[in-house]
Design a protein around this motif. Structure first.
Motif, PDB file in Angstrom:
ATOM      1  N   HIS A  51       0.836  -1.206   0.000  1.00 22.50           N
ATOM      2  CA  HIS A  51       0.000   0.000   0.000  1.00 22.50           C
ATOM      3  C   HIS A  51       0.872   1.258   0.000  1.00 22.50           C
ATOM      4  O   HIS A  51       1.821   1.365   0.765  1.00 22.50           O
ATOM      5  N   LYS A  52       0.548   2.216  -0.869  1.00 27.16           N
ATOM      6  CA  LYS A  52       1.242   3.503  -0.895  1.00 27.16           C
ATOM      7  C   LYS A  52       0.721   4.363   0.238  1.00 27.16           C
ATOM      8  O   LYS A  52      -0.478   4.460   0.442  1.00 27.16           O
ATOM      9  N   HIS A  53       1.616   4.998   0.953  1.00 21.73           N
ATOM     10  CA  HIS A  53       1.208   5.971   1.970  1.00 21.73           C
ATOM     11  C   HIS A  53       1.098   7.317   1.285  1.00 21.73           C
ATOM     12  O   HIS A  53       2.095   7.890   0.862  1.00 21.73           O
ATOM     13  N   THR A  54      -0.114   7.822   1.171  1.00 16.46           N
ATOM     14  CA  THR A  54      -0.326   9.070   0.454  1.00 16.46           C
ATOM     15  C   THR A  54      -0.613  10.240   1.381  1.00 16.46           C
ATOM     16  O   THR A  54      -0.725  11.370   0.917  1.00 16.46           O
ATOM     17  N   ASN A  55      -0.737   9.995   2.676  1.00 19.75           N
ATOM     18  CA  ASN A  55      -0.938  11.068   3.634  1.00 19.75           C
ATOM     19  C   ASN A  55       0.343  11.216   4.451  1.00 19.75           C
ATOM     20  O   ASN A  55       0.674  10.351   5.260  1.00 19.75           O
ATOM     21  N   VAL A  56       1.056  12.320   4.203  1.00 19.28           N
ATOM     22  CA  VAL A  56       2.382  12.501   4.786  1.00 19.28           C
ATOM     23  C   VAL A  56       2.543  13.919   5.304  1.00 19.28           C
ATOM     24  O   VAL A  56       2.214  14.883   4.610  1.00 19.28           O
ATOM     25  N   ALA A  57       3.050  14.032   6.519  1.00 14.76           N
ATOM     26  CA  ALA A  57       3.461  15.324   7.065  1.00 14.76           C
ATOM     27  C   ALA A  57       4.979  15.270   7.194  1.00 14.76           C
ATOM     28  O   ALA A  57       5.518  14.505   7.998  1.00 14.76           O
ATOM     29  N   PHE A  58       5.651  16.051   6.369  1.00 12.23           N
ATOM     30  CA  PHE A  58       7.115  16.093   6.389  1.00 12.23           C
ATOM     31  C   PHE A  58       7.536  17.303   7.202  1.00 12.23           C
ATOM     32  O   PHE A  58       7.279  18.435   6.831  1.00 12.23           O
ATOM     33  N   LEU A  59       8.164  17.055   8.320  1.00 11.15           N
ATOM     34  CA  LEU A  59       8.631  18.115   9.189  1.00 11.15           C
ATOM     35  C   LEU A  59      10.024  18.521   8.722  1.00 11.15           C
ATOM     36  O   LEU A  59      11.017  17.883   9.028  1.00 11.15           O
ATOM     37  N   LYS A  60      10.047  19.573   7.942  1.00 13.72           N
ATOM     38  CA  LYS A  60      11.256  20.022   7.250  1.00 13.72           C
ATOM     39  C   LYS A  60      12.188  20.712   8.242  1.00 13.72           C
ATOM     40  O   LYS A  60      11.759  21.574   8.996  1.00 13.72           O
ATOM     41  N   THR A  61      13.446  20.331   8.246  1.00 12.63           N
ATOM     42  CA  THR A  61      14.437  20.942   9.128  1.00 12.63           C
ATOM     43  C   THR A  61      15.570  21.527   8.298  1.00 12.63           C
ATOM     44  O   THR A  61      15.919  21.003   7.244  1.00 12.63           O
ATOM     45  N   HIS A  62      16.122  22.620   8.804  1.00 13.34           N
ATOM     46  CA  HIS A  62      17.163  23.341   8.074  1.00 13.34           C
ATOM     47  C   HIS A  62      18.432  22.496   7.909  1.00 13.34           C
ATOM     48  O   HIS A  62      18.838  21.785   8.811  1.00 13.34           O
ATOM     49  N   LYS A  63      19.036  22.616   6.727  1.00 18.45           N
ATOM     50  CA  LYS A  63      20.359  22.055   6.424  1.00 18.45           C
ATOM     51  C   LYS A  63      20.444  20.538   6.625  1.00 18.45           C
ATOM     52  O   LYS A  63      21.405  20.012   7.173  1.00 18.45           O
ATOM     53  N   THR A  64      19.407  19.820   6.164  1.00 17.24           N
ATOM     54  CA  THR A  64      19.409  18.359   6.273  1.00 17.24           C
ATOM     55  C   THR A  64      19.028  17.687   4.954  1.00 17.24           C
ATOM     56  O   THR A  64      18.574  16.541   4.960  1.00 17.24           O
ATOM     57  N   ALA A  65      19.155  18.390   3.847  1.00 15.96           N
ATOM     58  CA  ALA A  65      18.712  17.912   2.529  1.00 15.96           C
ATOM     59  C   ALA A  65      17.198  17.849   2.458  1.00 15.96           C
ATOM     60  O   ALA A  65      16.625  17.133   1.638  1.00 15.96           O
ATOM     61  N   SER A  66      16.538  18.615   3.306  1.00 19.10           N
ATOM     62  CA  SER A  66      15.082  18.575   3.359  1.00 19.10           C
ATOM     63  C   SER A  66      14.442  19.181   2.112  1.00 19.10           C
ATOM     64  O   SER A  66      13.348  18.768   1.715  1.00 19.10           O
ATOM     65  N   SER A  67      15.102  20.118   1.466  1.00 15.51           N
ATOM     66  CA  SER A  67      14.535  20.677   0.227  1.00 15.51           C
ATOM     67  C   SER A  67      14.518  19.629  -0.889  1.00 15.51           C
ATOM     68  O   SER A  67      13.596  19.606  -1.709  1.00 15.51           O
ATOM     69  N   THR A  68      15.496  18.762  -0.895  1.00 13.05           N
ATOM     70  CA  THR A  68      15.528  17.678  -1.876  1.00 13.05           C
ATOM     71  C   THR A  68      14.355  16.730  -1.648  1.00 13.05           C
ATOM     72  O   THR A  68      13.635  16.385  -2.588  1.00 13.05           O
ATOM     73  N   LEU A  69      14.154  16.321  -0.393  1.00  8.76           N
ATOM     74  CA  LEU A  69      13.042  15.423  -0.100  1.00  8.76           C
ATOM     75  C   LEU A  69      11.703  16.129  -0.334  1.00  8.76           C
ATOM     76  O   LEU A  69      10.752  15.525  -0.837  1.00  8.76           O
ATOM     77  N   GLN A  70      11.627  17.410  -0.018  1.00  6.66           N
ATOM     78  CA  GLN A  70      10.401  18.170  -0.274  1.00  6.66           C
ATOM     79  C   GLN A  70      10.063  18.136  -1.770  1.00  6.66           C
ATOM     80  O   GLN A  70       8.914  17.921  -2.150  1.00  6.66           O
ATOM     81  N   ASN A  71      11.061  18.328  -2.610  1.00  5.07           N
ATOM     82  CA  ASN A  71      10.850  18.292  -4.056  1.00  5.07           C
ATOM     83  C   ASN A  71      10.350  16.921  -4.491  1.00  5.07           C
ATOM     84  O   ASN A  71       9.444  16.812  -5.332  1.00  5.07           O
ATOM     85  N   ILE A  72      10.914  15.868  -3.950  1.00  5.17           N
ATOM     86  CA  ILE A  72      10.474  14.509  -4.281  1.00  5.17           C
ATOM     87  C   ILE A  72       9.013  14.320  -3.878  1.00  5.17           C
ATOM     88  O   ILE A  72       8.208  13.763  -4.628  1.00  5.17           O
ATOM     89  N   LEU A  73       8.643  14.811  -2.693  1.00  5.56           N
ATOM     90  CA  LEU A  73       7.263  14.684  -2.228  1.00  5.56           C
ATOM     91  C   LEU A  73       6.304  15.514  -3.075  1.00  5.56           C
ATOM     92  O   LEU A  73       5.177  15.083  -3.356  1.00  5.56           O
ATOM     93  N   PHE A  74       6.732  16.702  -3.521  1.00  6.81           N
ATOM     94  CA  PHE A  74       5.904  17.500  -4.433  1.00  6.81           C
ATOM     95  C   PHE A  74       5.629  16.713  -5.716  1.00  6.81           C
ATOM     96  O   PHE A  74       4.500  16.677  -6.213  1.00  6.81           O
ATOM     97  N   ARG A  75       6.656  16.092  -6.251  1.00  4.45           N
ATOM     98  CA  ARG A  75       6.494  15.315  -7.480  1.00  4.45           C
ATOM     99  C   ARG A  75       5.593  14.106  -7.265  1.00  4.45           C
ATOM    100  O   ARG A  75       4.763  13.766  -8.105  1.00  4.45           O
ATOM    101  N   PHE A  76       5.763  13.445  -6.122  1.00  3.26           N
ATOM    102  CA  PHE A  76       4.914  12.294  -5.782  1.00  3.26           C
ATOM    103  C   PHE A  76       3.453  12.736  -5.687  1.00  3.26           C
ATOM    104  O   PHE A  76       2.556  12.073  -6.209  1.00  3.26           O
ATOM    105  N   ALA A  77       3.204  13.862  -5.019  1.00  2.00           N
ATOM    106  CA  ALA A  77       1.840  14.377  -4.873  1.00  2.00           C
ATOM    107  C   ALA A  77       1.243  14.710  -6.240  1.00  2.00           C
ATOM    108  O   ALA A  77       0.084  14.381  -6.521  1.00  2.00           O
ATOM    109  N   GLU A  78       2.036  15.355  -7.087  1.00  2.00           N
ATOM    110  CA  GLU A  78       1.543  15.708  -8.415  1.00  2.00           C
ATOM    111  C   GLU A  78       1.237  14.450  -9.240  1.00  2.00           C
ATOM    112  O   GLU A  78       0.183  14.344  -9.866  1.00  2.00           O
ATOM    113  N   HIS A  79       2.140  13.489  -9.193  1.00  2.00           N
ATOM    114  CA  HIS A  79       1.976  12.251  -9.967  1.00  2.00           C
ATOM    115  C   HIS A  79       0.746  11.456  -9.514  1.00  2.00           C
ATOM    116  O   HIS A  79       0.113  10.775 -10.310  1.00  2.00           O
TER     117      HIS A  79
END
Length: 160
Positions: A51-79
């Motif tokens: 099962h795909k988990h489609t409900n996700v709260a990503f708690l973004k933290t500074h300087k942890t590559a979080s912008s990269t993961l945020q971008n991946i999640l944006f793409r996943f949401a769009e797809h």
């Protein structure tokens, strides 16, 4: 003469193998083939993928590559045609950070959100009211000394 013939046969075989690999890579990249590692790990009795988990709260933290993961999640949401919680224009782009998060910071059009991925001061109660009950909460942690060094370098370059 025989050695030259063997080299040509080897070159042709190598060319064919590379052609197959490149074609498969291209088809995977262009989404003409849907391939996942689960295909190789499924038991014969199970016919569906996990099962795909489609409900996700990503708690973004500074300087942890979080912008990269945020971008991946944006793409996943769009797809997957999911709704991403976005901040009101007076709070953009960080949900009124550094204030403690409130659902009042979320743009009304995105209130039935499947995902939220931005810098925010964590407020468990407000997030639980906003997000579906089966939401997965994720974040990225980084070794503190390395993170401090990265923050120091970043702000040293961007301050006066």
């Amino acid at each position: 003469m025989e050695c030259l013939s063997s080299v040509k046969i080897l070159q042709k075989k190598t060319f064919l193998v590379l052609l197959v690999i490149c074609t498969a890579s291209f088809l995977l990249h262009m989404n003409h083939i849907n391939w996942t590692m689960e295909v190789f790990h499924r038991s014969p009795a199970s016919h569906s993928l996990a099962h795909k988990h489609t409900n996700v709260a990503f708690l973004k933290t500074h300087k942890t590559a979080s912008s990269t993961l945020q971008n991946i999640l944006f793409r996943f949401a769009e797809h997957n045609n999911l709704t991403m919680a976005l901040p009101r224009s007076n709070c953009a782009p960080l949900f009124c950070y550094p204030k403690v998060f409130s659902s009042h910071f979320v743009h009304p059009v995105t209130l039935r959100a499947n995902m939220i991925t931005s810098h925010m001061r964590f407020n468990k109660t407000a997030l639980q009211r906003l997000m579906p009950y089966d939401t997965k909460y994720i974040t990225i942690l980084r070794e503190p000394a390395s993170m401090f060094e990265s923050l120091f370098t970043y702000y040293s370059r961007h301050s006066g």
